[in-house]
Design a protein around this motif. Structure first.
Motif, short mmCIF file in Angstrom:
data_model
loop_
_atom_site.label_atom_id
_atom_site.label_comp_id
_atom_site.label_asym_id
_atom_site.label_seq_id
_atom_site.Cartn_x
_atom_site.Cartn_y
_atom_site.Cartn_z
N GLN A 57 -38.23 19.69 -45.00
CA GLN A 57 -38.29 20.37 -43.71
C GLN A 57 -38.78 21.81 -43.87
OE1 GLN A 57 -34.46 20.03 -41.84
NE2 GLN A 57 -34.71 17.86 -41.40
N VAL A 58 -38.38 22.48 -44.94
CA VAL A 58 -38.87 23.84 -45.19
C VAL A 58 -40.36 23.81 -45.47
CG1 VAL A 58 -38.75 25.76 -46.82
CG2 VAL A 58 -36.65 24.77 -45.93
N ARG A 59 -40.81 22.81 -46.24
CA ARG A 59 -42.24 22.67 -46.52
C ARG A 59 -43.03 22.46 -45.24
NH1 ARG A 59 -42.91 18.01 -50.11
NH2 ARG A 59 -41.00 18.66 -51.10
N GLN A 60 -42.51 21.62 -44.34
CA GLN A 60 -43.19 21.37 -43.07
C GLN A 60 -43.16 22.62 -42.19
OE1 GLN A 60 -41.27 18.03 -41.32
NE2 GLN A 60 -42.36 16.51 -42.57
N LEU A 61 -42.09 23.37 -42.25
CA LEU A 61 -41.97 24.55 -41.39
C LEU A 61 -43.00 25.61 -41.76
CD1 LEU A 61 -40.24 26.04 -39.23
CD2 LEU A 61 -38.89 26.94 -41.13
#
Length: 65
Positions: A57-61
């Motif tokens: 999720q951090v990577r996508q954010l």
């Protein structure tokens, strides 16, 4: 993160604790140790999957990949 995950981890901990106490009272310390290690592995797999989801999720954010 869902609150039910915390309850599931707590239930696993309580069940493992009860099983270990019963096994220790019946002089099965070696099996109690194995049961506690299995409980630890179960909880760690749940936590590691949650951490992997967090990193994705951090990577996508931040659009890193």
């Amino acid at each position: 993160m869902d609150i039910s995950i915390i309850f599931k981890i707590a239930v696993v901990g309580i069940i493992i604790t009860i099983i270990c106490q019963v096994l220790k009272k019946s002089d099965r310390d070696d099996i109690a140790t194995i049961v506690s290690l299995v409980g630890l592995i179960i909880v760690l797999t749940v936590v590691i999957s949650m951490i992997a989801d967090l990193f994705s999720q951090v990577r996508q954010l931040f659009d890193l990949f």
